[in-house]
Motif scaffolding. Sequence first.
Motif, PDB file in Angstrom:
ATOM      1  N   TYR A 101       0.823  -1.201   0.000  1.00  0.00           N
ATOM      2  CA  TYR A 101       0.000   0.000   0.000  1.00  0.00           C
ATOM      3  C   TYR A 101       0.861   1.257   0.000  1.00  0.00           C
ATOM      4  O   TYR A 101       1.854   1.339   0.697  1.00  0.00           O
ATOM      5  CB  TYR A 101      -0.906   0.018   1.240  1.00  0.00           C
ATOM      6  CG  TYR A 101      -1.829  -1.160   1.307  1.00  0.00           C
ATOM      7  CD1 TYR A 101      -2.855  -1.316   0.396  1.00  0.00           C
ATOM      8  CD2 TYR A 101      -1.666  -2.129   2.285  1.00  0.00           C
ATOM      9  CE1 TYR A 101      -3.710  -2.404   0.453  1.00  0.00           C
ATOM     10  CE2 TYR A 101      -2.513  -3.224   2.346  1.00  0.00           C
ATOM     11  CZ  TYR A 101      -3.532  -3.349   1.433  1.00  0.00           C
ATOM     12  OH  TYR A 101      -4.361  -4.424   1.484  1.00  0.00           O
ATOM     13  N   SER A 152      -2.401   7.458  -0.572  1.00  0.00           N
ATOM     14  CA  SER A 152      -3.115   8.269  -1.547  1.00  0.00           C
ATOM     15  C   SER A 152      -4.352   8.825  -0.851  1.00  0.00           C
ATOM     16  O   SER A 152      -5.042   8.094  -0.149  1.00  0.00           O
ATOM     17  CB  SER A 152      -3.545   7.424  -2.744  1.00  0.00           C
ATOM     18  OG  SER A 152      -4.497   8.129  -3.520  1.00  0.00           O
ATOM     19  N   TYR A 202      -7.055   9.365  -2.115  1.00  0.00           N
ATOM     20  CA  TYR A 202      -8.219   8.720  -2.719  1.00  0.00           C
ATOM     21  C   TYR A 202      -8.542   7.372  -2.083  1.00  0.00           C
ATOM     22  O   TYR A 202      -9.685   6.961  -2.035  1.00  0.00           O
ATOM     23  CB  TYR A 202      -8.014   8.535  -4.228  1.00  0.00           C
ATOM     24  CG  TYR A 202      -7.731   9.836  -4.933  1.00  0.00           C
ATOM     25  CD1 TYR A 202      -8.740  10.776  -5.119  1.00  0.00           C
ATOM     26  CD2 TYR A 202      -6.455  10.141  -5.391  1.00  0.00           C
ATOM     27  CE1 TYR A 202      -8.486  11.983  -5.747  1.00  0.00           C
ATOM     28  CE2 TYR A 202      -6.198  11.342  -6.026  1.00  0.00           C
ATOM     29  CZ  TYR A 202      -7.223  12.256  -6.196  1.00  0.00           C
ATOM     30  OH  TYR A 202      -6.965  13.450  -6.809  1.00  0.00           O
ATOM     31  N   THR A 203      -7.518   6.679  -1.605  1.00  0.00           N
ATOM     32  CA  THR A 203      -7.737   5.338  -1.056  1.00  0.00           C
ATOM     33  C   THR A 203      -7.438   5.224   0.430  1.00  0.00           C
ATOM     34  O   THR A 203      -7.704   4.186   1.036  1.00  0.00           O
ATOM     35  CB  THR A 203      -6.870   4.302  -1.803  1.00  0.00           C
ATOM     36  OG1 THR A 203      -5.494   4.688  -1.709  1.00  0.00           O
ATOM     37  CG2 THR A 203      -7.277   4.183  -3.257  1.00  0.00           C
ATOM     38  N   ASP A 204      -6.904   6.276   1.042  1.00  0.00           N
ATOM     39  CA  ASP A 204      -6.494   6.200   2.438  1.00  0.00           C
ATOM     40  C   ASP A 204      -7.626   5.768   3.370  1.00  0.00           C
ATOM     41  O   ASP A 204      -7.431   4.901   4.211  1.00  0.00           O
ATOM     42  CB  ASP A 204      -5.922   7.537   2.904  1.00  0.00           C
ATOM     43  CG  ASP A 204      -5.497   7.494   4.359  1.00  0.00           C
ATOM     44  OD1 ASP A 204      -4.670   6.625   4.703  1.00  0.00           O
ATOM     45  OD2 ASP A 204      -6.007   8.312   5.149  1.00  0.00           O
ATOM     46  N   MET A 243     -10.329   4.015   2.814  1.00  0.00           N
ATOM     47  CA  MET A 243     -10.684   2.610   2.643  1.00  0.00           C
ATOM     48  C   MET A 243      -9.604   1.698   3.219  1.00  0.00           C
ATOM     49  O   MET A 243      -9.906   0.716   3.902  1.00  0.00           O
ATOM     50  CB  MET A 243     -10.896   2.279   1.170  1.00  0.00           C
ATOM     51  CG  MET A 243     -11.251   0.824   0.943  1.00  0.00           C
ATOM     52  SD  MET A 243     -11.599   0.447  -0.759  1.00  0.00           S
ATOM     53  CE  MET A 243     -13.209   1.151  -0.879  1.00  0.00           C
ATOM     54  N   ILE A 244      -8.360   2.020   2.960  1.00  0.00           N
ATOM     55  CA  ILE A 244      -7.266   1.194   3.468  1.00  0.00           C
ATOM     56  C   ILE A 244      -7.252   1.214   4.998  1.00  0.00           C
ATOM     57  O   ILE A 244      -7.143   0.165   5.632  1.00  0.00           O
ATOM     58  CB  ILE A 244      -5.916   1.662   2.885  1.00  0.00           C
ATOM     59  CG1 ILE A 244      -5.871   1.356   1.393  1.00  0.00           C
ATOM     60  CG2 ILE A 244      -4.754   1.009   3.614  1.00  0.00           C
ATOM     61  CD1 ILE A 244      -4.697   1.977   0.663  1.00  0.00           C
ATOM     62  N   CYS A 292      -8.585  -2.563   5.476  1.00  0.00           N
ATOM     63  CA  CYS A 292      -7.489  -3.443   5.067  1.00  0.00           C
ATOM     64  C   CYS A 292      -6.668  -4.020   6.220  1.00  0.00           C
ATOM     65  O   CYS A 292      -5.642  -4.651   5.982  1.00  0.00           O
ATOM     66  CB  CYS A 292      -6.611  -2.748   4.042  1.00  0.00           C
ATOM     67  SG  CYS A 292      -7.486  -2.569   2.467  1.00  0.00           S
ATOM     68  N   ASN A 307     -12.410  -5.412  -1.026  1.00  0.00           N
ATOM     69  CA  ASN A 307     -11.571  -4.301  -0.572  1.00  0.00           C
ATOM     70  C   ASN A 307     -10.285  -4.232  -1.389  1.00  0.00           C
ATOM     71  O   ASN A 307      -9.886  -3.156  -1.831  1.00  0.00           O
ATOM     72  CB  ASN A 307     -11.212  -4.444   0.899  1.00  0.00           C
ATOM     73  CG  ASN A 307     -12.405  -4.498   1.813  1.00  0.00           C
ATOM     74  OD1 ASN A 307     -12.489  -5.386   2.663  1.00  0.00           O
ATOM     75  ND2 ASN A 307     -13.348  -3.584   1.670  1.00  0.00           N
ATOM     76  N   GLU A 311     -10.287  -2.730  -4.907  1.00  0.00           N
ATOM     77  CA  GLU A 311     -10.276  -1.277  -5.039  1.00  0.00           C
ATOM     78  C   GLU A 311      -8.911  -0.640  -4.841  1.00  0.00           C
ATOM     79  O   GLU A 311      -8.698   0.486  -5.302  1.00  0.00           O
ATOM     80  CB  GLU A 311     -11.245  -0.661  -4.016  1.00  0.00           C
ATOM     81  CG  GLU A 311     -12.680  -1.053  -4.205  1.00  0.00           C
ATOM     82  CD  GLU A 311     -13.311  -0.449  -5.452  1.00  0.00           C
ATOM     83  OE1 GLU A 311     -12.835   0.601  -5.919  1.00  0.00           O
ATOM     84  OE2 GLU A 311     -14.270  -1.048  -5.950  1.00  0.00           O
ATOM     85  N   VAL A 312      -7.979  -1.307  -4.179  1.00  0.00           N
ATOM     86  CA  VAL A 312      -6.764  -0.603  -3.757  1.00  0.00           C
ATOM     87  C   VAL A 312      -5.442  -1.229  -4.212  1.00  0.00           C
ATOM     88  O   VAL A 312      -4.400  -0.601  -4.037  1.00  0.00           O
ATOM     89  CB  VAL A 312      -6.737  -0.428  -2.224  1.00  0.00           C
ATOM     90  CG1 VAL A 312      -7.880   0.450  -1.757  1.00  0.00           C
ATOM     91  CG2 VAL A 312      -6.748  -1.759  -1.495  1.00  0.00           C
TER      92      VAL A 312
END
Length: 108
Positions: free
Chosen positions: A33, A36, A38-40, A42-43, A47, A54, A57-58
Amino acid sequence: MQDPNEDGYEVVRAFDTDGRYVFNGDYKSSSIYHYSPYTDGMIQKYCSDPAIWNLWEVVSFNDLCKLYSFYLKRSNLKDNVTHFNKSVRLLRNAAAHNNCLLIGISEK
């Protein structure tokens, strides 16, 4: 993701036996990982114990292809399009990084 007989978390655990896709809260120590905006969210939220949807998406496109191939093999399914994955990945990377796509074309 719509298979009622499959556990999306178990697929990831079987795929990721050494825990490389488990986010421990520190981007510096994770090679999978990268931070970002944009994805922080969600991670950070999902994650630490990711499900297949999940990761979908990342992760990188290469990891996504590996995960998809693993799922097909595990489920005894076949998708004839997967043999294009390497070519699609190379073309996508070349286009995304503004590389010349016509290398080797002569002036003639």
